[in-house]
Design a protein around this motif. Sequence first.
Motif, PDB file in Angstrom:
ATOM      1  N   THR A  30       9.173 -12.140  14.380  1.00 31.51           N
ATOM      2  CA  THR A  30      10.554 -11.656  14.391  1.00 31.51           C
ATOM      3  C   THR A  30      10.553 -10.159  14.676  1.00 31.51           C
ATOM      4  N   ALA A  31      11.738  -9.672  15.051  1.00 26.93           N
ATOM      5  CA  ALA A  31      11.881  -8.230  15.270  1.00 26.93           C
ATOM      6  C   ALA A  31      11.669  -7.491  13.948  1.00 26.93           C
ATOM      7  N   VAL A  32      12.090  -8.101  12.856  1.00 27.58           N
ATOM      8  CA  VAL A  32      11.901  -7.482  11.533  1.00 27.58           C
ATOM      9  C   VAL A  32      10.404  -7.324  11.240  1.00 27.58           C
ATOM     10  N   GLY A  33       9.655  -8.373  11.489  1.00 25.91           N
ATOM     11  CA  GLY A  33       8.212  -8.313  11.262  1.00 25.91           C
ATOM     12  C   GLY A  33       7.562  -7.256  12.139  1.00 25.91           C
ATOM     13  N   MET A  34       8.088  -7.114  13.354  1.00 27.28           N
ATOM     14  CA  MET A  34       7.529  -6.137  14.285  1.00 27.28           C
ATOM     15  C   MET A  34       7.705  -4.715  13.738  1.00 27.28           C
ATOM     16  N   VAL A  35       8.908  -4.389  13.277  1.00 27.51           N
ATOM     17  CA  VAL A  35       9.103  -3.010  12.784  1.00 27.51           C
ATOM     18  C   VAL A  35       8.335  -2.794  11.474  1.00 27.51           C
ATOM     19  N   ALA A  36       8.222  -3.851  10.672  1.00 26.17           N
ATOM     20  CA  ALA A  36       7.459  -3.714   9.423  1.00 26.17           C
ATOM     21  C   ALA A  36       5.995  -3.396   9.736  1.00 26.17           C
ATOM     22  N   GLU A  37       5.492  -4.030  10.793  1.00 25.60           N
ATOM     23  CA  GLU A  37       4.091  -3.773  11.199  1.00 25.60           C
ATOM     24  C   GLU A  37       3.929  -2.313  11.622  1.00 25.60           C
ATOM     25  N   MET A  38       4.959  -1.787  12.262  1.00 25.14           N
ATOM     26  CA  MET A  38       4.923  -0.371  12.669  1.00 25.14           C
ATOM     27  C   MET A  38       4.915   0.532  11.427  1.00 25.14           C
ATOM     28  N   LEU A  39       5.734   0.179  10.438  1.00 24.60           N
ATOM     29  CA  LEU A  39       5.770   0.985   9.211  1.00 24.60           C
ATOM     30  C   LEU A  39       4.417   0.938   8.499  1.00 24.60           C
ATOM     31  N   ALA A  40       3.802  -0.249   8.512  1.00 25.38           N
ATOM     32  CA  ALA A  40       2.496  -0.387   7.867  1.00 25.38           C
ATOM     33  C   ALA A  40       1.470   0.498   8.567  1.00 25.38           C
ATOM     34  N   ALA A  41       1.542   0.532   9.899  1.00 24.15           N
ATOM     35  CA  ALA A  41       0.590   1.363  10.644  1.00 24.15           C
ATOM     36  C   ALA A  41       0.821   2.840  10.325  1.00 24.15           C
ATOM     37  N   GLY A  42       2.077   3.203  10.110  1.00 25.19           N
ATOM     38  CA  GLY A  42       2.373   4.598   9.756  1.00 25.19           C
ATOM     39  C   GLY A  42       1.750   4.986   8.429  1.00 25.19           C
ATOM     40  N   LEU A  43       1.765   4.068   7.469  1.00 25.79           N
ATOM     41  CA  LEU A  43       1.154   4.365   6.157  1.00 25.79           C
ATOM     42  C   LEU A  43      -0.371   4.331   6.245  1.00 25.79           C
ATOM     43  N   ASN A  44      -0.873   3.501   7.147  1.00 25.27           N
ATOM     44  CA  ASN A  44      -2.321   3.353   7.325  1.00 25.27           C
ATOM     45  C   ASN A  44      -3.018   3.105   5.986  1.00 25.27           C
ATOM     46  N   ALA A  45      -2.421   2.257   5.178  1.00 29.89           N
ATOM     47  CA  ALA A  45      -2.980   1.992   3.847  1.00 29.89           C
ATOM     48  C   ALA A  45      -4.172   1.050   3.952  1.00 29.89           C
ATOM     49  N   ASN A  46      -5.145   1.285   3.081  1.00 31.43           N
ATOM     50  CA  ASN A  46      -6.302   0.398   2.991  1.00 31.43           C
ATOM     51  C   ASN A  46      -6.140  -0.417   1.711  1.00 31.43           C
ATOM     52  N   LEU A  47      -5.942  -1.723   1.889  1.00 28.66           N
ATOM     53  CA  LEU A  47      -5.631  -2.556   0.727  1.00 28.66           C
ATOM     54  C   LEU A  47      -6.851  -3.232   0.104  1.00 28.66           C
ATOM     55  N   GLY A  48      -8.028  -2.635   0.333  1.00 32.43           N
ATOM     56  CA  GLY A  48      -9.204  -3.154  -0.368  1.00 32.43           C
ATOM     57  C   GLY A  48      -9.057  -2.933  -1.869  1.00 32.43           C
ATOM     58  N   GLY A  49      -8.492  -1.802  -2.241  1.00 36.96           N
ATOM     59  CA  GLY A  49      -8.326  -1.517  -3.659  1.00 36.96           C
ATOM     60  C   GLY A  49      -7.662  -0.174  -3.884  1.00 36.96           C
ATOM     61  N   ARG A  50      -7.835   0.361  -5.110  1.00 35.10           N
ATOM     62  CA  ARG A  50      -7.242   1.627  -5.552  1.00 35.10           C
ATOM     63  C   ARG A  50      -5.798   1.418  -6.016  1.00 35.10           C
ATOM     64  N   ASP A  51      -5.245   2.463  -6.604  1.00 34.77           N
ATOM     65  CA  ASP A  51      -3.957   2.288  -7.279  1.00 34.77           C
ATOM     66  C   ASP A  51      -2.831   2.881  -6.436  1.00 34.77           C
ATOM     67  N   HIS A  52      -2.208   2.052  -5.640  1.00 38.01           N
ATOM     68  CA  HIS A  52      -1.116   2.523  -4.778  1.00 38.01           C
ATOM     69  C   HIS A  52      -0.119   1.393  -4.572  1.00 38.01           C
ATOM     70  N   MET A  53       1.064   1.771  -4.165  1.00 44.06           N
ATOM     71  CA  MET A  53       2.166   0.800  -4.125  1.00 44.06           C
ATOM     72  C   MET A  53       1.951  -0.324  -3.105  1.00 44.06           C
ATOM     73  N   PRO A  54       1.341  -0.076  -1.959  1.00 44.19           N
ATOM     74  CA  PRO A  54       1.098  -1.202  -1.041  1.00 44.19           C
ATOM     75  C   PRO A  54       0.411  -2.389  -1.726  1.00 44.19           C
ATOM     76  N   ILE A  55      -0.505  -2.102  -2.668  1.00 43.48           N
ATOM     77  CA  ILE A  55      -1.160  -3.223  -3.368  1.00 43.48           C
ATOM     78  C   ILE A  55      -0.146  -3.961  -4.238  1.00 43.48           C
ATOM     79  N   GLU A  56       0.817  -3.216  -4.776  1.00 49.94           N
ATOM     80  CA  GLU A  56       1.860  -3.887  -5.569  1.00 49.94           C
ATOM     81  C   GLU A  56       2.713  -4.795  -4.681  1.00 49.94           C
ATOM     82  N   VAL A  57       2.877  -4.412  -3.421  1.00 40.23           N
ATOM     83  CA  VAL A  57       3.622  -5.278  -2.488  1.00 40.23           C
ATOM     84  C   VAL A  57       2.864  -6.597  -2.329  1.00 40.23           C
ATOM     85  N   GLU A  58       1.551  -6.490  -2.146  1.00 41.44           N
ATOM     86  CA  GLU A  58       0.751  -7.718  -2.009  1.00 41.44           C
ATOM     87  C   GLU A  58       0.839  -8.536  -3.300  1.00 41.44           C
ATOM     88  N   ARG A  59       0.754  -7.846  -4.441  1.00 43.30           N
ATOM     89  CA  ARG A  59       0.820  -8.566  -5.733  1.00 43.30           C
ATOM     90  C   ARG A  59       2.178  -9.244  -5.911  1.00 43.30           C
TER      91      ARG A  59
END
Length: 498
Positions: free
Chosen positions: A103-132
């Motif tokens: 979807t177009a929504v998924g496309m822009v979300a992917e762009m936002l994720a790339a902007g954060l460039n978060a590594n979700l292997g671990g550590r204490d940050h909000m992207p991991i809370e999104v996965e949780r």
Amino acid sequence: MNEIIRNTQSSVTPTSLDPQDWSEFRALAHRMLDETIDSIANVRARPVWQPIPEGVRAGFKADVPREASDLADVYRDFSEHVAPYATGNVHPGFMGWVHGGGTAVGMVAEMLAAGLNANLGGRDHMPIEVERQIVDWMRSLFAFPESASGIFVTGTSMANLMAVLVARTSALGTLARQYGIGNDGALLTAYTSQAAHGCVSRAMDIAGLGTDALRKIDVDAGHRMDVAALRAQIAIDREVGFKPFLVVASAGTVDIGAIDDLRAIAQLCREEGIWFHVDGAFGALAILSPELAPLLGGVELADSIALDFHKWGQVPYDAGFLLVRDGEQHRQAFAQPAAYLRREARGLAAGAIWPCDLGPDLSRGFRALKTWFTLKTFGTDRLGAAITRSCALAKYLETRVLAEPRLELLAPVNLSIVCFRYRAAEEVNREIVADIQESGIAAPSSTTLDGRFAIRAAIVNHRTNESDIDALVAAVLEFGGRRTGGVIDVEAPPLAAQ
Ligand SMILES: Cc1ncc(COP(=O)(O)O)c(C=O)c1O
């Protein structure tokens, strides 16, 4: 507030890869976004797929780019040589394999994720809370307990492999991770149906258990695992000293979308003390459709479930997911201490358990964000309605096939997959599939059912409607007619009349 304040006006680092001119970059980036949105909005104006011209393929090969290029030039290269020759699954006429439309929504979300460039292997940050958060939602949808764990992976091939590894560790104990599977491991046997996806067998291979240790149980006429035969095979294996440890049931077989009797298999696994895994790559998200969810009865009893948000969930690739009932057993299959990954009570290294404790990846992208945006923006009711609708479209295609004497239905229609053929030789049907794909009108795929070649339409894309089904049928008849001169093979009666 910390009194040590950083200077936010620091000078530009000479080696930085940031744009020299942010305004120029911004203008081009806006154009890229606009054009990507246009390409999704106007997808019907393009062929579903087109073959890559040899000149494009050859011209694309280039030496390692040692020198810099203008972003605008690189983007032009992409626009002219990559984008037009993509798979085509954004298009509503794409019905091959089991591909979601995104979807177009998924496309822009992917762009936002790339902007954060978060590594979700671990550590204490909000992207991991999104996965949780998504793990929680999946727990709730599948009625799993609080102690269940979950993790995003590339796709169900990986999720199934990880389920085999968790079940293996559960059967052999964690020492097997140190000493190897040993003699006990050599006796482990797993069970799935003849109709299961090939990645289950591959998982047994990669897990070091061997594909021979996977017993492929017969299926009934509807491609559902024969539970009596499963029970008998487990008994035979126990009799001769094997150790049955895992049953993989299918919730939506790849060929025809059949759903095994999950409740009966769950019951058998419980009696036998065997891990019960459900491959729900395609079908598990039918849980979002009130009309279809009852077909999944028993899925809530699974020890683990693999599913793909990138199929019926319409999340852009890739977004596979594994849910495990017993989170501790999940952790025990993968967690490994390492000084450089030490967990702390505070600071960035807080927040255990980390996703790297639940799978083989350490560095991981933010797949959860595009899924979170998709689930929140559309709501699960609307996503469920799209799933229901794709099954209704499959029924419509079934009706069209049954009403057309030149076509033959080759399997019962389950979920949203229709397998049929033009009444002519296999070679003709093979050509028809390629003809249609190359015409750009539609993109079915193919399979073989009981030794017969089938044209296979898996309706997964939320954009598909009746006109796309009509276009597919018209194309099959047109190309079939051209290849046979209109002479059809009338030996086999339509499935409905058998
Ligand atoms: C039933 C089933 N299992 C597993 C897979 C593999 O999933 P993935 O391609 O996401 O690895 C598929 C893919 O279509 C599937 O249909």
